[in-house]
Enzyme design. Structure first.
Site, short mmCIF file in Angstrom:
data_model
loop_
_atom_site.label_atom_id
_atom_site.label_comp_id
_atom_site.label_asym_id
_atom_site.label_seq_id
_atom_site.Cartn_x
_atom_site.Cartn_y
_atom_site.Cartn_z
N THR A 1 -15.96 38.58 -15.77
CA THR A 1 -14.58 38.37 -15.34
C THR A 1 -13.61 39.27 -16.11
O THR A 1 -13.89 39.67 -17.24
CB THR A 1 -14.21 36.89 -15.57
OG1 THR A 1 -12.80 36.73 -15.49
CG2 THR A 1 -14.63 36.41 -16.96
N ASP A 2 -12.45 39.51 -15.49
CA ASP A 2 -11.40 40.27 -16.20
C ASP A 2 -10.79 39.44 -17.33
O ASP A 2 -10.11 39.99 -18.20
CB ASP A 2 -10.30 40.73 -15.22
CG ASP A 2 -9.60 39.60 -14.47
OD1 ASP A 2 -9.97 38.43 -14.65
OD2 ASP A 2 -8.67 39.90 -13.69
N GLU A 3 -11.04 38.12 -17.34
CA GLU A 3 -10.37 37.27 -18.33
C GLU A 3 -10.84 37.55 -19.75
O GLU A 3 -10.18 37.18 -20.71
CB GLU A 3 -10.56 35.79 -17.97
CG GLU A 3 -10.07 35.51 -16.56
CD GLU A 3 -9.89 34.05 -16.20
OE1 GLU A 3 -9.73 33.22 -17.10
OE2 GLU A 3 -9.90 33.76 -14.98
N TYR B 1 -13.30 29.24 -21.71
CA TYR B 1 -14.03 29.89 -20.62
C TYR B 1 -14.18 31.39 -20.88
O TYR B 1 -15.30 31.93 -20.90
CB TYR B 1 -13.32 29.66 -19.28
CG TYR B 1 -13.79 30.61 -18.19
CD1 TYR B 1 -15.09 30.57 -17.71
CD2 TYR B 1 -12.92 31.57 -17.65
CE1 TYR B 1 -15.52 31.45 -16.71
CE2 TYR B 1 -13.34 32.45 -16.66
CZ TYR B 1 -14.64 32.39 -16.20
OH TYR B 1 -15.08 33.27 -15.23
N LYS C 1 -17.54 33.71 -21.68
CA LYS C 1 -17.97 34.84 -20.84
C LYS C 1 -18.02 36.12 -21.68
O LYS C 1 -18.93 36.94 -21.52
CB LYS C 1 -17.01 35.03 -19.66
CG LYS C 1 -17.07 33.95 -18.59
CD LYS C 1 -18.42 33.87 -17.87
CE LYS C 1 -18.70 35.06 -16.98
NZ LYS C 1 -19.97 34.85 -16.18
P1 NAD Z 1 -18.72 28.41 -9.40
O1 NAD Z 1 -18.32 27.48 -10.51
O2 NAD Z 1 -18.21 28.20 -8.03
O3 NAD Z 1 -20.32 28.45 -9.29
C1 NAD Z 1 -21.16 28.49 -10.41
C2 NAD Z 1 -22.57 28.14 -9.93
O4 NAD Z 1 -23.44 28.22 -11.07
C3 NAD Z 1 -22.70 26.74 -9.36
O5 NAD Z 1 -23.46 26.76 -8.18
C4 NAD Z 1 -23.41 25.97 -10.46
O6 NAD Z 1 -24.21 24.89 -9.97
C5 NAD Z 1 -24.26 27.07 -11.08
N1 NAD Z 1 -24.62 26.78 -12.47
C6 NAD Z 1 -23.81 26.32 -13.46
N2 NAD Z 1 -24.50 26.16 -14.60
C7 NAD Z 1 -25.78 26.53 -14.33
C8 NAD Z 1 -26.96 26.59 -15.10
N3 NAD Z 1 -26.96 26.22 -16.39
N4 NAD Z 1 -28.09 27.02 -14.53
C9 NAD Z 1 -28.10 27.38 -13.21
N5 NAD Z 1 -27.02 27.32 -12.42
C10 NAD Z 1 -25.86 26.91 -12.98
O7 NAD Z 1 -18.35 29.86 -9.95
P2 NAD Z 1 -17.94 31.17 -9.13
O8 NAD Z 1 -16.48 31.19 -8.96
O9 NAD Z 1 -18.83 31.33 -7.97
O10 NAD Z 1 -18.28 32.28 -10.23
C11 NAD Z 1 -19.58 32.90 -10.28
C12 NAD Z 1 -19.59 33.91 -11.42
O11 NAD Z 1 -18.58 34.88 -11.22
C13 NAD Z 1 -19.31 33.28 -12.79
O12 NAD Z 1 -20.16 33.90 -13.73
C14 NAD Z 1 -17.86 33.62 -13.06
O13 NAD Z 1 -17.60 33.72 -14.44
C15 NAD Z 1 -17.74 34.96 -12.36
N6 NAD Z 1 -16.40 35.31 -11.87
C16 NAD Z 1 -15.70 34.43 -11.10
C17 NAD Z 1 -14.44 34.80 -10.61
C18 NAD Z 1 -13.65 33.88 -9.71
O14 NAD Z 1 -12.49 34.19 -9.38
N7 NAD Z 1 -14.20 32.75 -9.25
C19 NAD Z 1 -13.92 36.06 -10.91
C20 NAD Z 1 -14.68 36.93 -11.71
C21 NAD Z 1 -15.92 36.55 -12.18
P1 TYD Z 2 -7.29 29.39 -11.32
O1 TYD Z 2 -7.53 29.42 -9.85
O2 TYD Z 2 -7.72 28.19 -12.11
O3 TYD Z 2 -7.95 30.73 -11.91
P2 TYD Z 2 -7.81 31.40 -13.40
O4 TYD Z 2 -7.19 30.43 -14.32
O5 TYD Z 2 -9.24 31.67 -13.73
O6 TYD Z 2 -6.99 32.64 -13.19
O7 TYD Z 2 -5.75 29.59 -11.57
C1 TYD Z 2 -5.06 30.73 -11.05
C2 TYD Z 2 -3.64 30.67 -11.55
O8 TYD Z 2 -2.99 29.54 -10.93
C3 TYD Z 2 -3.54 30.44 -13.05
O9 TYD Z 2 -2.43 31.19 -13.55
C4 TYD Z 2 -3.25 28.95 -13.18
C5 TYD Z 2 -2.48 28.63 -11.91
N1 TYD Z 2 -2.68 27.24 -11.38
C6 TYD Z 2 -1.56 26.46 -11.08
O10 TYD Z 2 -0.41 26.89 -11.23
N2 TYD Z 2 -1.78 25.21 -10.59
C7 TYD Z 2 -3.02 24.68 -10.42
O11 TYD Z 2 -3.15 23.50 -9.99
C8 TYD Z 2 -4.15 25.51 -10.71
C9 TYD Z 2 -5.56 24.99 -10.53
C10 TYD Z 2 -3.93 26.79 -11.19
#
Ligand code: NAD
Ligand code: TYD
Length: 355
Positions: A132-134, A158, A162
């Site tokens: 992630t960019d975070e 988080y 990561k």
């Molecule tokens: P998500 O929380 O929707 O899904 C995570 C999945 O991993 C779930 O299906 C969960 O059951 C599985 N999981 C959790 N712990 C596990 C373990 N110990 N063993 C096996 N499976 C396990 O997350 P997402 O949004 O789909 O993100 C997927 C990946 O992409 C993550 O690594 C996250 O850090 C990264 N990512 C997410 C975003 C975003 O905006 N959602 C952006 C950049 C990177």
């Molecule tokens: P989120 O979707 O949790 O992603 P991330 O924190 O990983 O960027 O949140 C996106 C942005 O929205 C973040 O600045 C927090 C804000 N946010 C709210 O303002 N209200 C909410 O209920 C949630 C879940 C997030």
């Protein structure tokens, strides 16, 4: 075949569905099915021999050794993680266990498997770590977007977990020669997004007539990418990325949170108007801010475009419209994920935030 971890979650499920829509190469999908993992996301693959689902933990070394020996994957794409910042604030332990210890165990199992492959398979093998960019921390308003050389400065449990996993992946390349690729992507949105994150939470709450909780002043900026563009970028990096390299993935779509909420409300006003004819905007409620809230993320994705020719297919306007339409057409999916555990989370995260 390829091994995908976390393929029942939001991005992983989209990746598996897109992969099998474009290729006949089998996917073994290892997912422990936390609250965020959902077999229903993959229901269209039921009975499809190209998809082998295994319920299990990336931290389970014996299971990993068995899976790798049995299936002999040519690549692993590691999506499995705890992914929600607010949950990491309430309870960091699971983030340490899965994102750090789990990634470490996975790397150990993969190192052993890869070390015993014959020369060609060893050379062609890839371990792609999805991050992630975070990990880069927070940007001031006028700072340039994150490049791959930006320092790591994670601010939440988080992002710190990561960041630690990214460092382990890097170390396994430098120390053991493991052929790794790392991608750092901006915020995703699209189908199957669990309604604890901003965009799906706003859609779901709006339709349920509930408040739309905007943290702090709503001026925090995120850089949004449609999930299928993230998936296409990962496929491209897997195919052509240089071993040991990091690729930032983003859509050049920086937006303040409040603008996102207004856009969601406007689309819902158009596509599913409130019975009283008033705007969903009236449900917006400013609530207490997230502790340590990062102010701005922005991804410079020019390396990926320059070196591998990748560009997003969706603009924010097209992607957010598709997303809102998907939630309107899949309200039974939404109802099914709103279990008692989901309701308990909403109570925990929002009841203490004064309006
Ligand atoms: P998500 O929380 O929707 O899904 C995570 C999945 O991993 C779930 O299906 C969960 O059951 C599985 N999981 C959790 N712990 C596990 C373990 N110990 N063993 C096996 N499976 C396990 O997350 P997402 O949004 O789909 O993100 C997927 C990946 O992409 C993550 O690594 C996250 O850090 C990264 N990512 C997410 C975003 C975003 O905006 N959602 C952006 C950049 C990177
Ligand atoms: P989120 O979707 O949790 O992603 P991330 O924190 O990983 O960027 O949140 C996106 C942005 O929205 C973040 O600045 C927090 C804000 N946010 C709210 O303002 N209200 C909410 O209920 C949630 C879940 C997030």
């Amino acid at each position: 075949m390829i091994l995908v971890t976390g393929g029942a979650g939001f991005i992983g499920a989209n990746f598996v569905l897109d992969w099998l829509a474009q290729s006949d190469e089998t996917v073994v999908n290892l997912d422990v099915l936390t609250y965020a993992g959902n077999r229903e996301n993959l229901a269209t693959l039921d009975g499809d021999p190209r998809h082998v689902f295994v319920q299990g933990d990336i931290g389970d070394s014996a299971l990993l050794a068995d899976l790798l020996a049995r299936h002999q994957p040519r690549a692993i794409i590691n999506f499995a993680a705890e992914s929600h910042v607010d949950r990491s604030i309430h309870g960091p332990e699971d983030f340490i266990q899965t994102n750090i210890v789990g990634t470490f165990r996975l790397l150990e199992a993969v190192r052993d498997y890869w070390g015993n492959l014959h020369d060609d398979a060893k050379q062609d093998f890839r371990f792609l770590h999805v991050s992630t960019d975070e990990v880069y921390g927070s940007l001031a308003k006028d700072e340039p977007a994150f490049t791959e050389n930006h320092r790591y400065q994670p601010n939440s449990p988080y992002s710190a977990s990561k960041a630690a996993s990214d460092h382990l992946v890097r170390a396994y390349h430098h120390t053991y020669g493991l052929p790794v690729l790392t991608t750092n992507c901006s915020n995703n949105y699209g189908p199957y997004h669990f309604p604890e994150k901003l965009i799906p939470l706003m859609i779901v709450n709006a339709l349920a007539g509930k408040p739309l909780p905007v943290y702090g002043d709503g001026q925090q900026i995120r850089d949004w990418l449609y999930v299928k563009d993230h998936c296409s970028a990962i496929r491209r990096v897997l195919e052509a990325g240089s071993v040991g390299e990091i690729y930032n993935i983003g859509g050049w779509n920086e937006k303040p949170n409040i603008d996102i909420v207004h856009t969601v409300c406007a689309l819902l006003d158009e596509l599913s108007a409130r019975p009283d004819g008033r705007s969903y905007r009236e449900q917006i409620t400013y609530v207490t801010d997230r502790p340590g809230h990062d102010r701005r993320y922005a991804i410079d994705a020019s390396k990926l475009e320059r070196e591998l020719g990748w560009k997003p297919a969706e603009t924010f306007d097209t992607g957010i419209r598709k997303t809102v339409q998907w939630y309107l057409q899949n309200q039974s999916w939404v109802a099914n994920v709103q279990s008692g555990a989901y309701r308990a989370w909403v109570e925990k995260n929002y009841s203490g935030r004064s309006a």
